[in-house]
Motif scaffolding. Structure first.
Motif, short mmCIF file in Angstrom:
data_model
loop_
_atom_site.label_atom_id
_atom_site.label_comp_id
_atom_site.label_asym_id
_atom_site.label_seq_id
_atom_site.Cartn_x
_atom_site.Cartn_y
_atom_site.Cartn_z
N ASP A 107 0.70 -34.39 -0.55
CA ASP A 107 0.19 -33.53 0.52
C ASP A 107 -0.22 -34.39 1.71
OD1 ASP A 107 0.58 -31.41 -1.12
OD2 ASP A 107 -1.54 -31.00 -1.53
N ARG A 126 -9.84 -35.80 -4.91
CA ARG A 126 -8.67 -35.05 -5.39
C ARG A 126 -7.53 -35.19 -4.39
NH1 ARG A 126 -9.28 -28.73 -5.52
NH2 ARG A 126 -8.56 -29.01 -3.35
N ASN A 127 -6.36 -35.46 -4.91
CA ASN A 127 -5.12 -35.50 -4.12
C ASN A 127 -4.18 -34.40 -4.63
OD1 ASN A 127 -4.39 -38.88 -3.00
ND2 ASN A 127 -6.35 -37.85 -3.14
N GLY A 128 -3.41 -33.83 -3.69
CA GLY A 128 -2.45 -32.78 -4.06
C GLY A 128 -1.01 -33.28 -3.98
N TYR A 129 -0.20 -32.83 -4.93
CA TYR A 129 1.20 -33.26 -5.00
C TYR A 129 2.09 -32.04 -5.30
CZ TYR A 129 -0.98 -37.82 -5.62
OH TYR A 129 -1.77 -38.94 -5.47
N VAL A 142 -1.78 -26.08 -10.74
CA VAL A 142 -2.21 -24.96 -9.92
C VAL A 142 -1.47 -23.69 -10.34
CG1 VAL A 142 -2.41 -24.06 -7.57
CG2 VAL A 142 -2.74 -26.51 -8.02
N THR A 187 -6.70 -29.05 -17.96
CA THR A 187 -6.46 -30.33 -17.30
C THR A 187 -6.20 -31.42 -18.33
OG1 THR A 187 -8.81 -30.83 -17.25
CG2 THR A 187 -7.88 -29.70 -15.33
N LYS A 246 2.81 -27.34 -8.37
CA LYS A 246 1.72 -27.83 -7.52
C LYS A 246 0.68 -28.45 -8.44
CE LYS A 246 -0.53 -28.47 -3.69
NZ LYS A 246 -0.02 -29.34 -2.64
N PHE A 294 -2.76 -31.01 -8.84
CA PHE A 294 -3.88 -31.75 -8.28
C PHE A 294 -4.23 -32.89 -9.23
CE2 PHE A 294 -5.39 -27.70 -6.03
CZ PHE A 294 -4.79 -28.09 -4.84
N ARG A 315 -7.21 -35.62 -9.93
CA ARG A 315 -8.63 -35.85 -9.62
C ARG A 315 -9.11 -37.11 -10.32
NH1 ARG A 315 -13.39 -31.56 -11.37
NH2 ARG A 315 -15.19 -32.89 -10.88
#
Length: 519
Positions: free
Chosen positions: A407, A421-424, A453, A459, A476, A478, A480
């Motif tokens: 992201d 947290r990073n989104g991919y 997501v 998780t 999607k 995330f 963390r």
């Protein structure tokens, strides 16, 4: 100043000059090829049967790929962006395989031309094959050469009209079948045939059939040799591929000249004559309408029908075959040197035939030794190397691909507990016609956890994701990581996609971003 009479004379001269001026383009002279018989003609029949069979029948061949893929052996599936060729399936991103095949075709054409001249043009070119087919129809309806010439020169009668309409009707049927066969490569053939017949097919199908029908009818039936002579660039390019060791169809004038229709009378009178009796049979069978005795010409497609025709005449006359033959320029020069004495033409036709016969046992070995030379070895090596690389790549390629996009906005998010947290966006590509369960795992990035997501999957550091056959699955995710375990502003870790059933896997090195720490 010119008076009126002088002006009138100049105007009359200009008018007469315009009337006698030659046209810029010469009118086409109709060609009526005579049917030939012999080994080269039989080989052309064989090539025509094989190539036409492949073209018309291939879309109807079936190949079982399972319940989730089409069963047509050869299919260009534009809707789903796939190319199926028996057990091979090509995706858009693998178009380099098609590019390699095109390169191999080009190098192969160079190899064939440098060794045996325009063999492609003479035997396997689309234009040649369809012209041969149209000529079969023409001979069956109107007769052979003399009958067709007589019919063409005759005035219009009910018989002539019937024959011409019948011929063109059959040509149109062949042209429609040609256009129809082409569209079957792009959809399921039986289903598309039903749609075409009932009028429910897509408009592009009818447009394609119409265009290919027109081009096949015009090129194969009406233009014929004009396509090869004026439209095709290869006759002009192929000259660069030829040298003194390339086999081409050659009239051996050292043996045939001086030609005479009355060889016995000339010999009785003590005159020097060659083996050519000037029967013009070689001209009559030529589909390009040329005289091979005039030497190498741009129009010659080296179909070798003139060899068959000439050999048949030589046999009837009790003379040695090969007055017209496949020969290299070096062969020709060598035979010419033997058949001439002191640079002059031989006066004894027996000497000519003996010279030719003395070489006849050596020519086959001579040809093989000469046509395979450094140049052809380079072409053959390049062609083989591309083919081997292509086969190796096809046999070892992975049918599972993983692609990850980080992201960009925002590059990271700081959560309430201080973790980052990073989104991919993770894309899983299943390139097989079967459903698969892909396990997505992260390696590295100490203490980090993944969350999917839009899913109730808990998780963790690994997910099992079902992927449909021949589909792209987009996820999607995330990632963390607790604040206390962050080791820098930028860290790298690895996404791993693994199919335990097929043991295929792919990986992607991703970046995890965090805020800069303040001291």
């Amino acid at each position: 100043m010119l008076d009126n009479k002088q002006i009138e004379r100049l105007e009359a001269k200009a008018v007469n000059s315009a009337r006698t001026r030659q046209p810029l383009y010469a009118a086409r002279k109709k060609i009526f090829p005579k049917r030939a018989s012999g080994s080269f003609r039989r080989f052309k029949w064989l090539v025509m049967a094989i190539t036409l069979g492949i073209y018309y029948l291939t879309p109807w061949q079936r190949w079982d790929r399972g319940a989730f893929a089409p069963d047509q052996a050869v299919l260009i599936d534009l809707a789903n962006r796939r190319f199926y060729f028996f057990f091979i399936e090509i995706w858009p991103q693998e178009f380099y395989y098609v590019a390699c095949l095109l390169v191999m075709a080009g190098v192969g054409l160079f190899l064939i031309t440098s060794t045996v001249g325009r063999a492609w043009c003479g035997y396997a070119c689309l234009q040649t094959v369809w012209v041969d087919l149209f000529l079969v129809v023409e001979r069956a309806i109107e007769g052979d050469r003399n009958a067709r010439m007589k019919l063409d020169a005759a005035s219009w009668t009910a018989r002539k009209l019937f024959l011409r309409v019948s011929k063109h009707a059959v040509w149109l049927v062949i042209a429609v079948a040609t256009g129809g066969a082409w569209i079957f490569y792009f959809a399921d053939a039986p289903k598309l045939l039903g749609e075409v017949v009932t009028g429910t097919a897509a408009p592009v199908a009818y447009v394609t059939i119409a265009v290919l029908t027109g081009t096949t009818y015009v090129f194969g039936g009406l233009m014929r040799e004009q396509v090869c002579t004026y439209m095709c660039p290869w006759p002009r390019i192929q000259a660069a591929m030829l040298d003194e060791n390339s086999l081409t169809v050659t009239y051996n004038d050292w043996r045939g000249e001086p030609r005479s229709r009355h060889a016995k009378k000339a010999s009785a009178a003590g005159q020097s004559v060659g083996d050519c009796v000037d029967c013009k049979t070689c001209v009559a069978v030529c589909p390009m309408g040329i005289d091979i005795r005039d030497g190498q010409q741009l129009e010659c497609i080296t179909c070798a029908l003139c060899i068959d025709a000439c050999d048949s005449i030589m046999e009837k006359l009790g003379k040695e075959r090969g007055l017209i033959s496949y020969a290299t320029l070096s062969d020709y020069n060598s035979n010419m040197a033997v058949a001439t004495a002191g640079g002059t033409r031989p006066i004894d036709p027996t000497l000519v035939r003996t010279a030719g016969g003395a070489f006849s046992d050596k020519l086959a070995h001579f040809h093989i030794r000469k046509i395979f030379r450094l140049r052809t070895y380079i072409y053959l090596g390049a062609w083989s190397a591309i083919g081997l690389v292509l086969v190796y790549s096809l046999l070892t390629r992975e049918r599972l691909e993983l692609n990850v996009l980080h992201d960009r906005n925002p590059q990271f998010v700081t959560l309430s507990d201080g973790s980052i947290r990073n989104g991919y966006t993770v894309k899983l590509l299943n390139m097989t016609p079967e459903p698969r369960t892909i396990v997505v795992t992260m390696r590295g990035l100490e203490g980090a956890q993944m969350s999917l997501v839009g899913s109730d999957v808990p998780t963790g550091r690994s997910f099992a994701i079902p992927v449909e056959p021949d589909r792209l699955k987009t996820l999607k995710i995330f990632v963390r990581q607790p604040a206390r375990q962050i080791r820098g502003q930028t860290q790298t870790f690895t996404f791993i996609a693994n199919d335990k059933a097929s043991l295929e896997s792919d990986r992607y090195i991703a970046t995890f971003n965090a805020p800069e720490r303040t001291k």
